[in-house]
Each structure stands twice: as structure tokens, then as C-alpha cells.
Scaffold this motif. Structure first.
Motif, PDB file in Angstrom:
ATOM      1  N   SER A 163      41.566 -58.976  10.664  1.00 37.77           N
ATOM      2  CA  SER A 163      40.455 -59.032   9.708  1.00 37.77           C
ATOM      3  C   SER A 163      39.275 -58.204  10.199  1.00 37.77           C
ATOM      4  O   SER A 163      38.644 -57.478   9.412  1.00 37.77           O
ATOM      5  N   GLU A 164      38.974 -58.263  11.486  1.00 36.85           N
ATOM      6  CA  GLU A 164      37.876 -57.463  12.044  1.00 36.85           C
ATOM      7  C   GLU A 164      38.246 -55.985  12.074  1.00 36.85           C
ATOM      8  O   GLU A 164      37.401 -55.118  11.828  1.00 36.85           O
ATOM      9  N   ILE A 165      39.482 -55.693  12.376  1.00 39.14           N
ATOM     10  CA  ILE A 165      39.943 -54.304  12.404  1.00 39.14           C
ATOM     11  C   ILE A 165      39.826 -53.686  11.018  1.00 39.14           C
ATOM     12  O   ILE A 165      39.320 -52.571  10.860  1.00 39.14           O
ATOM     13  N   TYR A 166      40.275 -54.411  10.005  1.00 37.24           N
ATOM     14  CA  TYR A 166      40.207 -53.882   8.647  1.00 37.24           C
ATOM     15  C   TYR A 166      38.768 -53.654   8.196  1.00 37.24           C
ATOM     16  O   TYR A 166      38.457 -52.639   7.545  1.00 37.24           O
ATOM     17  N   ALA A 167      37.884 -54.589   8.535  1.00 35.25           N
ATOM     18  CA  ALA A 167      36.482 -54.420   8.154  1.00 35.25           C
ATOM     19  C   ALA A 167      35.913 -53.141   8.766  1.00 35.25           C
ATOM     20  O   ALA A 167      35.199 -52.380   8.101  1.00 35.25           O
ATOM     21  N   ASP A 168      36.260 -52.882  10.021  1.00 33.08           N
ATOM     22  CA  ASP A 168      35.736 -51.684  10.681  1.00 33.08           C
ATOM     23  C   ASP A 168      36.394 -50.422  10.161  1.00 33.08           C
ATOM     24  O   ASP A 168      35.718 -49.405   9.965  1.00 33.08           O
ATOM     25  N   MET A 169      37.695 -50.448   9.929  1.00 35.37           N
ATOM     26  CA  MET A 169      38.373 -49.251   9.428  1.00 35.37           C
ATOM     27  C   MET A 169      37.819 -48.838   8.061  1.00 35.37           C
ATOM     28  O   MET A 169      37.578 -47.654   7.812  1.00 35.37           O
ATOM     29  N   LEU A 170      37.609 -49.806   7.184  1.00 33.15           N
ATOM     30  CA  LEU A 170      37.067 -49.486   5.870  1.00 33.15           C
ATOM     31  C   LEU A 170      35.649 -48.949   5.975  1.00 33.15           C
ATOM     32  O   LEU A 170      35.270 -48.006   5.269  1.00 33.15           O
TER      33      LEU A 170
END
Length: 495
Positions: A163-170
């Protein structure tokens, strides 16, 4: 271009000198730092990658789980839902030691050299692509601390939540797209994907945002719609001219070979799955993608698909056949070469996602049918990138769409089944989108000794070396996500 492709992958760290000995240690005939443009070439080839992980993770596991391929060979674990830890972890093993380190090094160099913001943006877009492929396949992974062993001396990176990875990638894609515009970056021809074309990089960034936004559909549909809307408004791929791909070249040097192509050179076992061949009935792609193993025939009547989940004994019991020579394999005259293109994201995929956005939320003009038709057409037309022998005429595509028109009553299944067909050989993406949507509807196999209870796996598993070299963070990841097994679901793949 040719000179760039011959650059060997090198170690990027430079040893420091004792004070007072700089002049003695500097070789005036050699650069003290590798040019960042050369590193981009290296990073792009590393992301496309080599035979090792394309064989094990992309083809042995993902392609057979997604029933594009089938085989009776026992070591093709994905076909039978058996577990080979080294095969399952192969993408993780290669990506962390290659493109992740290269891209982190490039970001440090770009800052030290005060490179233009568009250079940094391009690096970040490629970095997001690298990490999204990793996290989609494994779930929680090292992200914020990854690739910094040389830079910061961190040999035991924390596994971050998906969830944190996706927030940062976006967020990274949004900021990168904001600074990418028109013109040509200083990377120039060292950028073997887009030759520095900033407008194409911008569309790729937004198209990746579209893809990742849709990944959130089961876990956070509101956020999914918000990110999909941002991506569409920012401007996504518009035609096959925008496709993100690497054009590989065959040759004895082996530096720029297509990793999938290297697999097909070495391994004659894979056959086209019965599931895929049945889908391709009346499809003009069939004789381009498949040929009969025994004699190379592409006559439609000769192209028979192999059922998944069989070994030689089970094949004999089921069909009376002792080998698989009568079954279709990937067409070796067109798509399996070591000089074939490797696709990262295509316009066809984007068109199908736009069709889904229109169907779900009334976005992209509100009508899914034109986007669906554009996706089918683009998926067929893009095969010409392989070879002039793979050109499909407009009339044949028109006939196909007339025979199998868009069906509003079955829209999501039809759109995402075509997406599955369009991502053939980019099996990481086929696997991810199948988990997101449940389409196409695949019948699991039940091979004796499978480790999933006869269900299609939901992820691949971590490197065994992590248990020994990074045990605390490995265990924390397992405790947070669930057992390190093929059946554990990643964060966005909720039931």
C-alpha cells in the motif's frame, strides 16, 4: 545506436583515494564516472532482462498459470502449480542486483551533476516500472531502502507494505509527468525505447498511472477512479507509435538479445495452451502466433493447443499420444527470435483500460465500444513490429470485429479477455491483470503433488537467500503479508 548497445554492464562504484594521492590514482585517459546516458541504456536492457528470469518467472511460471502456454515437462512448475523456490524468486534475484541498483545510482548521479528535471523524471518513470513489476509479483518488497547497499551501506533493507509502495509509485508518476513535455531529452539515442522523445515519456508515465490506478480497483475503488481520471486527463498513449518496448538484436555478442527469445532457443518444450488456441479461433493472429511443432505448419486446421497440467503419462492416458509434436508451439519464424521486441506497455492495453474506464465510470468519452475496437485493432497491428510477415490487413480486423463485436452485456469480461490476449509474452502483466479482474475465466488444473490445492497461484515467493541474509526484515514481511507461499494474496488482490 550500435555503439551504445555494445556497452557492457559495469560496476558503478568508484573507490575513494587517500588524501594527497588523487593525482597518482587518476587515469587521465579514462572518465571518472560513467555517462548517465550510457547507464540508461544499461538500465533499459536490465529491465527487459536476460534468459534467467524470463525463463523462470515470466514463462515457466506466469505464462503457464495464465494458460498462454502448456507443457508436459515437469520443471515447468507454473503449468502444474508446483513450487520451485529458485524459479519463483528469479525476477527478484535479477532485478535487485541489476536495474534497481542501476536506477538508484542514476538518481544519485543526476543530483550530483545537476541534471535537467526531465532526465530525473525519465529515470523515475523507469524506476516505477521496475518496482511495480516486482511488487505485483511478490507483494511487500524492499522499496524505500532498496538498491542502496553501495550508496548508503544498507545491506538489510526493510520490506515496505505494498500500500505504501503504490502510494509512492503513483505520486512519482504524477510528478514525473508534470515535468515531461515536448522536445528531446539529453539522453538522445541512448534512450533505446523512445530516443529521448519527452512527449512519449509523458504519455508512458500517464499510461503507467492508468495501469496502476486500476490495480486499486478491488482494494480502494474510489482511489482507483481518482488516479485513472488523473491519468486520462494527463494524456495517455494515443497509438502504436507510443508503445513502450525495447527492440532487441540477435548476435553472437549476446549483449542485446531478447530474454524470451533466448529461452525459446534453449527450450523446445513449451506448446500453445489449448485455452489460448481456442480463444484465437477465427482470429487473424492465430497463424502469426502459432505453428505446428512437427513441421511448422500455420494452417488453422493444424493448430491444436495442449491442455495444461499434464505430464507425458497423463497425456498418453488422455489422448493416446506419446509426445507433443502434433501440438502448436509459438511461431518460431516470427515471434520467438532473440532479436524480437520486448514489450513493457502497449497502446492496445491502454485502449482496453480506457474501455474499462468508460464502462465503469463513464470516463474517456463514456462509450467503451470505440476504445474496445481500438484495442483489438492495435493488438493486431502491433504484431508488425515483429516482422513484415506479421502484418494483418485492416479488412481482416474489420471481419473479426464484425464476427465478434463488442458486447455491452459482457463488457468487462470481453475487454479484459482481449487484454489477456494482447499481453501474450508479457506474462507478468497477464498474471497481474487476471488477478485484478478475474478474466479470462480460467479452469485450474489439479496435477498430482501441486502445492495450491488445485487453485491458480496468486503470487510468487521470495528469495531463499533473504531468509539467511536479511532474516529480520524477511520475517516481518511474512508476518505482515501472510505465509511465503504461492497462494498468499498481495495487498491489492483482496478476495
Amino acid at each position: 545506436m550500435k555503439k551504445i548497445l555494445y556497452i557492457l554492464i559495469v560496476m558503478f562504484s568508484i573507490s575513494s583515494c587517500d588524501e594527497g594521492f588523487e593525482d597518482v590514482n587518476v587515469d587521465p585517459t579514462k572518465a571518472s564516472q560513467i555517462a548517465i546516458s550510457n547507464k540508461l541504456t544499461t538500465a533499459q536492457l536490465q529491465v527487459s532482462s536476460e534468459r534467467y528470469d524470463n525463463w523462470r518467472a515470466n514463462l515457466i511460471y506466469c505464462s503457464t498459470m495464465m494458460q498462454h502456454f502448456a507443457t508436459t515437462a515437469g520443471y515447468w512448475s507454473g503449468d502444474k502449480y508446483t513450487w520451485n523456490r529458485g524459479y519463483a524468486s528469479s525476477l527478484m534475484d535479477r532485478y535487485y542486483e541489476n536495474p534497481v541498483k542501476t536506477l538508484e545510482d542514476m538518481l544519485v548521479q543526476a543530483e550530483a551533476e545537476s541534471q535537467p528535471e526531465e532526465v530525473v523524471a525519465i529515470i523515475k518513470v523507469l524506476r516505477v516500472f521496475t518496482f511495480h513489476r516486482l511488487t505485483d509479483l511478490y507483494g511487500n518488497i524492499p522499496y524505500f531502502e532498496a538498491g542502496k547497499a553501495v550508496i548508503e551501506g544498507n545491506l538489510t533493507p526493510v520490506y515496505d507494505s505494498q500500500s505504501e509502495i503504490y502510494a509512492d509509485m503513483l505520486s512519482e508518476l504524477e510528478s514525473a509527468a508534470a515535468v515531461l513535455g515536448s522536445g528531446t531529452s539529453s539522453f538522445g539515442d541512448a534512450d533505446i525505447m523512445y530516443q529521448g522523445d519527452l512527449a512519449k515519456w509523458k504519455r508512458f508515465a500517464n499510461s503507467m498511472m492508468l495501469r496502476l490506478g486500476f490495480r486499486l480497483i478491488k482494494v480502494n475503488p474510489t482511489a482507483a477512479q481518482e488516479w485513472v481520471t488523473k491519468a486520462i486527463n494527463g494524456g495517455v498513449m494515443e497509438s502504436n507509435a507510443d508503445i513502450a518496448y525495447i527492440q532487441h538484436t540477435a548476435g553472437p555478442e549476446g549483449i542485446n538479445r531478447n530474454g524470451n527469445g533466448e529461452v525459446f532457443t534453449a527450450d523446445g518444450n513449451p506448446r500453445m495452451s489449448e485455452t489460448f488456441i481456442n480463444f484465437l479461433e477465427d482470429d487473424p493472429r492465430l497463424p502469426i502466433l502459432a505453428a505446428r511443432r512437427s513441421d511448422g505448419s500455420t494452417e488453422i486446421s493444424d493448430l491444436k493447443g495442449l491442455p495444461n497440467g499434464l505430464d507425458s503419462s497423463l497425456l498418453l492416458d488422455l489422448t493416446g499420444e506419446e509426445n507433443t509434436d502434433a501440438y502448436a508451439e509459438p511461431n518460431r519464424a516470427i515471434i520467438t527470435g532473440e532479436g524480437a521486441p520486448m514489450f513493457f506497455q502497449t497502446y492496445a492495453e491502454v485502449a482496453f483500460l480506457l474501455a474499462e474506464a468508460a464502462e465503469r465510470w463513464g470516463l474517456a468519452g463514456g462509450d467503451p465500444e470505440p476504445h474496445y475496437n481500438a484495442g483489438v485493432r492495435a493488438a493486431m497491428k502491433m504484431l508488425a513490429i515483429y516482422s513484415a510477415d506479421a502484418v494483418i490487413e485492416d479488412a481482416a480486423i474489420d471481419d473479426y470485429l464484425a464476427l465478434k463485436p463488442f458486447d455491452p452485456a459482457n463488457a468487462l469480461e470481453q475487454i479484459n479477455t482481449q487484454y489477456w490476449a494482447a499481453t501474450f509474452l508479457n506474462e507478468y502483466e497477464s498474471f497481474a491483470n487476471w488477478r485484478r479482474t478475474g478474466f479470462p475465466v480460467l479452469t485450474p488444473v489439479s496435477y498430482p503433488g501441486n502445492v495450491t490445492g488445485g487453485t491458480i497461484p496468486r503470487r510468487l515467493t521470495y528469495s531463499e537467500s533473504e531468509q539467511a541474509n536479511n532474516p529480520t526484515n524477511y520475517q516481518a514481511a511474512v508476518d505482515a503479508q501472510g505465509p511465503d507461499q504461492l497462494t498468499t494474496r498481495v495487498w491489492w488482490d483482496v478476495q
